[in-house]
Design a protein around this motif. Structure first.
Motif, short mmCIF file in Angstrom:
data_model
loop_
_atom_site.label_atom_id
_atom_site.label_comp_id
_atom_site.label_asym_id
_atom_site.label_seq_id
_atom_site.Cartn_x
_atom_site.Cartn_y
_atom_site.Cartn_z
N SER A 196 2.45 -4.46 -10.65
CA SER A 196 2.32 -3.12 -10.05
C SER A 196 1.19 -3.09 -9.01
O SER A 196 0.10 -3.61 -9.26
CB SER A 196 2.04 -2.08 -11.14
OG SER A 196 1.80 -0.82 -10.56
N ARG A 234 2.10 1.66 -3.48
CA ARG A 234 1.01 2.13 -4.35
C ARG A 234 0.80 3.63 -4.18
O ARG A 234 0.68 4.37 -5.16
CB ARG A 234 -0.28 1.38 -3.99
CG ARG A 234 -1.51 1.90 -4.74
CD ARG A 234 -2.77 1.28 -4.21
NE ARG A 234 -2.93 1.50 -2.79
CZ ARG A 234 -3.33 2.64 -2.24
NH1 ARG A 234 -3.60 3.70 -3.01
NH2 ARG A 234 -3.45 2.76 -0.94
N LYS A 235 0.79 4.10 -2.93
CA LYS A 235 0.58 5.53 -2.68
C LYS A 235 1.73 6.36 -3.24
O LYS A 235 1.52 7.43 -3.81
CB LYS A 235 0.42 5.79 -1.19
CG LYS A 235 0.02 7.22 -0.84
CD LYS A 235 -0.24 7.37 0.64
CE LYS A 235 -0.82 8.77 0.95
NZ LYS A 235 0.04 9.87 0.49
N GLU A 261 1.22 6.60 -7.04
CA GLU A 261 0.09 7.43 -7.46
C GLU A 261 0.31 8.90 -7.11
O GLU A 261 -0.21 9.78 -7.80
CB GLU A 261 -1.19 6.90 -6.82
CG GLU A 261 -1.59 5.54 -7.37
CD GLU A 261 -2.79 4.94 -6.67
OE1 GLU A 261 -3.26 5.55 -5.68
OE2 GLU A 261 -3.27 3.87 -7.10
N SER A 312 -0.34 -0.40 -8.13
CA SER A 312 -1.22 0.72 -8.47
C SER A 312 -1.98 0.40 -9.75
O SER A 312 -1.37 0.16 -10.81
CB SER A 312 -0.40 2.00 -8.66
OG SER A 312 -1.19 3.02 -9.22
N ASP A 367 0.83 -1.21 0.00
CA ASP A 367 0.00 0.00 0.00
C ASP A 367 0.86 1.26 0.00
O ASP A 367 0.51 2.25 -0.65
CB ASP A 367 -0.93 0.00 1.21
CG ASP A 367 -2.05 -1.02 1.08
OD1 ASP A 367 -2.28 -1.49 -0.05
OD2 ASP A 367 -2.68 -1.35 2.10
#
Length: 578
Positions: A163, A94-95, A98, A165, A91
């Motif tokens: 990935s 991912r953040k 993004e 994201s 996570d």
């Protein structure tokens, strides 16, 4: 009938939430760099053993419940963290992807307009450490191409499947399809800009909405802890328990609650820094902030020493003449100086950001129209009014006119501006120009992307103002509740002295002898100090500004708490003593 349907939907939503969390956790294990068996053996298994040991300690030992209960909870916490740690890492990645994706795609688009090999575009982006996880993905793509002889489109698909994201994975899939179809990367990326920006806007606004939810949840939790602290202060007068212990326990709980929310807000807030901090250059603005911080801390230390001398009776001033909460607030006052200086510099940065879009668009369009060098165009542009950016444009022209290397001149320009956005977009413009990109196209692309970011910043500023209002309001309300409970206890203890008689010992009903009023007041002052520190840090994280900005809010929060505490004790005491 509708009520039954609604009541049936709630468990279903909870079930979907739990199943989604479990499936994402399992997926994170599948994409771990470490083999799953190795992770289970070295991390999860020891945490299970530790949890079982804490259960044994809880059953075997004879400690009081207040001490023994947290022991198995600590073991359970370690086990839960060990199990979900791969999901936490995924996570976070991912953040990180993004948060930087819009700048990354813009940078890629600018590189694609130059006459360089398309694999070289990915290799160049892999060297940009600022992009973090995105740079790592670019290095892995080039590694698949160079080392494992994969085609570029196959390498893109491989990394898309791994990935964390979804927006980035979708982008890689579309790019792979475009390359396989023979379309130019430049055409695809130019058409992709609107999609990328809309995705970024959606993610950014989602983060702001999550902040709103966090704000409401924080309000509820702090009010609950406030009531708990009031009960911990007042109830011992009836039960005879030690109020110092109960108040201390609630103070620790209050600190944990606020620290937890601080961490959650930090993970929720969108990554959009205002400041740029060059590594090898210290500007005048940075020197002003450093000097103001040094002066502020020296004055704070001097005031701390002065307050301690007054409290110890070494100055001839009556220590009781100044209320205890004021003693806590006075030493914080000098920190207002660096807070104001940083706030003023930050306002200038925001003005430069607003003007930069016009500047870079005019620079690109004029270069293309006149077919001239950047230096010649800046000679005419520096006469125009770009507000707070005008002096920086003039300095950039002077450096280029003195035949300073363009990269070095632009580096000084971005360092003097202190703006993160100006630094990133100026670097993109310079690289695009050096690689033969069209100045007008570069200027329009950068201007459009930066305008979107600035509009999102306006919404973030509005959300931050709401959070500031909530934090100041809950600080005032909780401080009033803390000290009204303390004043009630003190008044009751004074009343019990007059109610004692030979027939009735009032201390058997009202246990005023268990109270140490000065100690409890110290604890309440400590909790207001913790609240001021953590609340000011929350504000700083929410607005994305300089860390020194938090000093100003810390001073205001501390003074407002202290004045409300004194006001509460004076007014409530006067009413109850009538």
């Amino acid at each position: 009938m509708a009520t039954n349907e609604e009541s049936g939907d709630a468990p279903k939503d909870v079930k979907d939430l739990i199943s989604g969390f479990m499936s994402s956790t399992i997926e994170s294990y599948q994409h771990m760099e470490t083999p799953v068996s190795r992770y289970l053996t070295l991390v999860v298994a020891p945490s299970v053993v530790f949890f079982l040991l804490t259960l044994v300690v809880y059953v075997v030992t004879d400690f009081p419940l207040l001490i023994s209960a947290p022991i198995p909870l600590l073991g359970l916490l370690s086990l839960v963290v060990a199990v979900i740690y791969p999901k936490i890492l995924r996570d976070q990645k991912r953040k990180e992807i993004e948060d930087r994706l819009h700048l990354f795609i813009t940078h890629m688009t600018i590189l694609s307009t130059a006459n360089i090999d398309r694999v070289e575009v990915f290799r160049t982006l892999g060297e940009e450490e600022e992009y973090g996880a995105l740079s790592e993905e670019m290095r892995r793509i080039t590694q698949l191409v160079d080392t494992w002889n994969q085609s570029l489109d196959d390498a893109l698909r491989i990394r898309a499947n791994k990935s964390p994201s979804k927006p980035f994975a979708d982008f890689l899939d579309r790019l792979a399809y475009t390359i396989n179809a023979g379309q130019e990367i430049q055409d695809f990326l130019l058409s992709e800009q609107d999609v990328v920006i809309q995705n970024y806007v959606t993610i950014y606004e989602g983060s702001l909405q999550n902040l709103e939810v966090m704000k409401d949840l924080y309000l509820s939790m702090v009010l609950s802890v406030t009531f708990a602290l009031v009960f911990a202060t007042v109830l011992p007068i009836l039960t005879g328990t030690n109020p110092t212990m109960t108040v201390s326990a609630v103070v620790v709980m209050f600190a944990f609650v606020q620290t937890g929310f601080l961490i959650m807000i930090r993970n929720t807030a969108p990554y959009d820094p205002v400041w740029y901090h060059p590594t090898h250059q210290t500007t005048d603005a940075e020197w002003r902030i450093r000097i103001s911080v040094a002066v502020g801390f020296l004055l704070t230390l001097a005031l701390i020493v002065a307050c301690l001398l007054v409290l110890m009776g070494r100055t001839g001033i009556d220590p009781d003449a100044i209320p205890l909460p004021i003693y806590a607030a006075i030493p914080t006052t000098p920190l207002l100086l660096p807070g104001v200086v940083a706030r003023r510099e930050e306002e200038k940065i925001k003005e430069r950001d607003e003007e930069f879009t016009s500047f870079i668009r005019a620079l690109g369009a004029t270069e293309t129209a006149k077919q001239s060098t950047t230096t010649k165009v800046l000679e005419s542009l520096r006469g125009k009014n770009f507000g707070a950016l005008s002096s920086n444009v003039s300095d950039l022209y002077k450096r280029l006119n003195m035949r300073i290397e363009p990269a070095m001149a632009w580096r000084h320009f971005t360092a003097d501006s202190r703006s993160y956005l100006i630094q990133k977009f100026s670097e993109m413009f310079l690289i695009g120009r050096q690689m033969g990109g069209d100045p007008k196209k570069l200027g329009e692309l950068i201007s459009a992307n930066m305008n979107e970011v600035l509009q999102l910043r306006e919404r973030r500023a509005q959300s931050t103002v709401t959070l500031i209002g909530v934090l100041y309001g809950i600080t005032a309300a909780s401080t009033f509740a803390f000290f009204i409970g303390l004043e009630i206890v003190e008044v009751l203890s004074q009343m019990s002295i007059g109610l004692n008689s030979s027939q009735l010992d009032i201390t058997t009903i009202i246990h005023t002898n268990v109270y140490d009023i000065p100690t409890i007041e110290y604890l309440l002052v400590i909790i207001t100090l913790l609240n001021a520190v953590l609340s000011s840090l929350m504000i700083r994280i929410a607005d994305g500004g300089h860390k020194v900005n938090s000093y100003m809010h810390f001073v205001f929060l501390m003074w407002s708490s202290s004045l409300i505490a004194v006001f509460t004790r004076v007014v409530v005491g006067s009413f109850l003593n009538v």
